[in-house]
Design a protein around this motif. Structure first.
Motif, PDB file in Angstrom:
ATOM      1  N   ALA A 100      25.043  52.284  77.530  1.00  0.00           N
ATOM      2  CA  ALA A 100      25.153  53.704  77.198  1.00  0.00           C
ATOM      3  C   ALA A 100      26.276  54.376  77.970  1.00  0.00           C
ATOM      4  O   ALA A 100      27.040  55.179  77.418  1.00  0.00           O
ATOM      5  N   ARG A 101      26.391  54.050  79.256  1.00  0.00           N
ATOM      6  CA  ARG A 101      27.461  54.649  80.065  1.00  0.00           C
ATOM      7  C   ARG A 101      28.835  54.183  79.598  1.00  0.00           C
ATOM      8  O   ARG A 101      29.790  54.969  79.533  1.00  0.00           O
ATOM      9  N   THR A 102      28.947  52.890  79.291  1.00  0.00           N
ATOM     10  CA  THR A 102      30.230  52.369  78.818  1.00  0.00           C
ATOM     11  C   THR A 102      30.611  52.994  77.482  1.00  0.00           C
ATOM     12  O   THR A 102      31.773  53.379  77.263  1.00  0.00           O
ATOM     13  N   ALA A 103      29.636  53.105  76.588  1.00  0.00           N
ATOM     14  CA  ALA A 103      29.895  53.752  75.304  1.00  0.00           C
ATOM     15  C   ALA A 103      30.321  55.204  75.497  1.00  0.00           C
ATOM     16  O   ALA A 103      31.232  55.692  74.813  1.00  0.00           O
ATOM     17  N   GLU A 104      29.691  55.897  76.444  1.00  0.00           N
ATOM     18  CA  GLU A 104      30.048  57.291  76.691  1.00  0.00           C
ATOM     19  C   GLU A 104      31.518  57.419  77.098  1.00  0.00           C
ATOM     20  O   GLU A 104      32.224  58.329  76.647  1.00  0.00           O
ATOM     21  N   VAL A 105      31.991  56.509  77.933  1.00  0.00           N
ATOM     22  CA  VAL A 105      33.398  56.549  78.360  1.00  0.00           C
ATOM     23  C   VAL A 105      34.321  56.428  77.155  1.00  0.00           C
ATOM     24  O   VAL A 105      35.259  57.217  76.977  1.00  0.00           O
ATOM     25  N   PHE A 106      34.053  55.433  76.297  1.00  0.00           N
ATOM     26  CA  PHE A 106      34.893  55.264  75.112  1.00  0.00           C
ATOM     27  C   PHE A 106      34.762  56.453  74.157  1.00  0.00           C
ATOM     28  O   PHE A 106      35.750  56.861  73.522  1.00  0.00           O
ATOM     29  N   GLY A 107      33.572  57.018  74.058  1.00  0.00           N
ATOM     30  CA  GLY A 107      33.384  58.176  73.194  1.00  0.00           C
ATOM     31  C   GLY A 107      34.190  59.374  73.653  1.00  0.00           C
ATOM     32  O   GLY A 107      34.821  60.076  72.846  1.00  0.00           O
ATOM     33  N   ALA A 165      21.995  50.914  63.075  1.00  0.00           N
ATOM     34  CA  ALA A 165      22.697  50.027  63.999  1.00  0.00           C
ATOM     35  C   ALA A 165      23.560  49.019  63.238  1.00  0.00           C
ATOM     36  O   ALA A 165      24.713  48.750  63.610  1.00  0.00           O
ATOM     37  N   GLY A 166      23.027  48.481  62.157  1.00  0.00           N
ATOM     38  CA  GLY A 166      23.804  47.533  61.353  1.00  0.00           C
ATOM     39  C   GLY A 166      25.016  48.186  60.718  1.00  0.00           C
ATOM     40  O   GLY A 166      26.104  47.604  60.686  1.00  0.00           O
ATOM     41  N   LEU A 167      24.830  49.407  60.217  1.00  0.00           N
ATOM     42  CA  LEU A 167      25.960  50.137  59.651  1.00  0.00           C
ATOM     43  C   LEU A 167      27.016  50.392  60.726  1.00  0.00           C
ATOM     44  O   LEU A 167      28.220  50.272  60.472  1.00  0.00           O
ATOM     45  N   GLY A 168      26.566  50.735  61.935  1.00  0.00           N
ATOM     46  CA  GLY A 168      27.498  50.978  63.025  1.00  0.00           C
ATOM     47  C   GLY A 168      28.328  49.754  63.352  1.00  0.00           C
ATOM     48  O   GLY A 168      29.532  49.855  63.626  1.00  0.00           O
ATOM     49  N   TRP A 203      33.475  52.376  70.545  1.00  0.00           N
ATOM     50  CA  TRP A 203      32.354  53.280  70.830  1.00  0.00           C
ATOM     51  C   TRP A 203      31.167  52.988  69.922  1.00  0.00           C
ATOM     52  O   TRP A 203      30.035  52.807  70.393  1.00  0.00           O
ATOM     53  N   VAL A 204      31.392  52.939  68.621  1.00  0.00           N
ATOM     54  CA  VAL A 204      30.260  52.761  67.712  1.00  0.00           C
ATOM     55  C   VAL A 204      29.673  51.362  67.823  1.00  0.00           C
ATOM     56  O   VAL A 204      28.452  51.172  67.640  1.00  0.00           O
ATOM     57  N   LEU A 205      30.482  50.365  68.166  1.00  0.00           N
ATOM     58  CA  LEU A 205      29.939  49.021  68.386  1.00  0.00           C
ATOM     59  C   LEU A 205      29.026  48.993  69.605  1.00  0.00           C
ATOM     60  O   LEU A 205      27.931  48.411  69.553  1.00  0.00           O
ATOM     61  N   LEU A 206      29.455  49.610  70.695  1.00  0.00           N
ATOM     62  CA  LEU A 206      28.611  49.647  71.887  1.00  0.00           C
ATOM     63  C   LEU A 206      27.323  50.421  71.627  1.00  0.00           C
ATOM     64  O   LEU A 206      26.235  50.011  72.059  1.00  0.00           O
ATOM     65  N   VAL A 207      27.435  51.542  70.931  1.00  0.00           N
ATOM     66  CA  VAL A 207      26.247  52.318  70.576  1.00  0.00           C
ATOM     67  C   VAL A 207      25.297  51.479  69.734  1.00  0.00           C
ATOM     68  O   VAL A 207      24.070  51.492  69.942  1.00  0.00           O
ATOM     69  N   SER A 208      25.846  50.729  68.806  1.00  0.00           N
ATOM     70  CA  SER A 208      25.012  49.932  67.902  1.00  0.00           C
ATOM     71  C   SER A 208      24.323  48.784  68.630  1.00  0.00           C
ATOM     72  O   SER A 208      23.144  48.490  68.379  1.00  0.00           O
TER      73      SER A 208
END
Length: 236
Positions: A105-112, A188-191, A169-174
């Motif tokens: 979640a933290r890593t995704a937040e950085v990319f987001g 998640a699959g769509l992401g 970002w969306v890959l990490l979120v998924s």
């Protein structure tokens, strides 16, 4: 006469989390709306008037800008400035929803947030560049065309020529959603599919198709995620 003071209980962390996620849900729907505006204006107005035909011709591209200044300005304002601002709120709420996988979640937040910053920078480069070029064109059309072509390269590099940051970002979120079940498996699959499409934009031969798939897929993703965030945490 006595006055009764009503003391409201302090908000709890769960209240703050719910508000953050609801805000993110609204932001996701706003993001979907900006994409729809982008595709709609392109298909209904800009493309029929020849925007795609003038690509690669600086003089013709400048003339198109001069003939369609208001629409171009509003189009980029919505797509990049409104979209970038909404993305900040969405990223914060998504991170909160994915707190069961804190590292992801933290890593995704950085990319987001990097993605949001790139969108805002791209939009401002275009809007400031457009104003400067329009003013310059009154005295020196040749130089204005050159400046406009250069502005376009910078803007595209920042804001969509390659969609890797948004894809990551969306890959990490998924992946985090698959681990925590914080979002539905379908979302998640769509992401994952949207993220893979975004990664393909680094390949010049595939960039056009991949960018279209990325954008259209994200419209669905944003709406789906927005509804999920507004409904609150899933019951697993």
């Amino acid at each position: 006469m006595t006055t009764t003071t009503v003391t409201r209980p302090p908000s709890t962390p769960s209240d703050a989390s719910a508000a953050l996620e609801r805000g993110a849900g609204v932001a996701a729907l706003v993001k979907a709306a900006t994409y729809l505006v982008g595709f709609g204006v392109m298909g209904a107005y800009l493309a029929p008037r020849g925007l795609l035909d003038v690509q690669g011709d600086p003089a013709a591209s400048l003339q198109f800008l001069l003939d369609n200044q208001g629409v171009m300005y509003g189009w980029y304002l919505v797509l990049y400035l409104v979209g970038g601002i909404a993305l900040v709120s969405l990223v914060l709420g998504v991170r909160r929803r994915l707190r069961g996988a804190p590292a992801l979640a933290r890593t995704a937040e950085v990319f987001g947030h990097i993605w949001a910053g790139l969108l805002l920078a791209s939009g401002m480069v275009h809007l400031v560049g457009q104003q400067a070029v329009v003013a310059l064109a009154a005295d020196d059309r040749a130089t204005a065309a050159t400046v406009w072509a250069s502005t376009g390269v910078v803007q595209d590099a920042l804001g969509g020529g390659i969609e890797v940051v948004g894809a990551v970002w969306v890959l990490l979120v998924s992946v985090a959603a698959l681990r925590t079940r914080a979002f539905s498996l379908g979302l998640a699959g769509l992401g994952v599919a949207v993220g893979v499409a975004g990664l393909w934009t680094v390949v010049p031969a595939a960039a056009g198709v991949a960018a279209s798939a990325f954008g259209l897929g994200f419209v669905v993703w944003f709406v789906w995620a927005g509804i999920g965030l507004l409904r609150g945490p899933r019951r697993r």
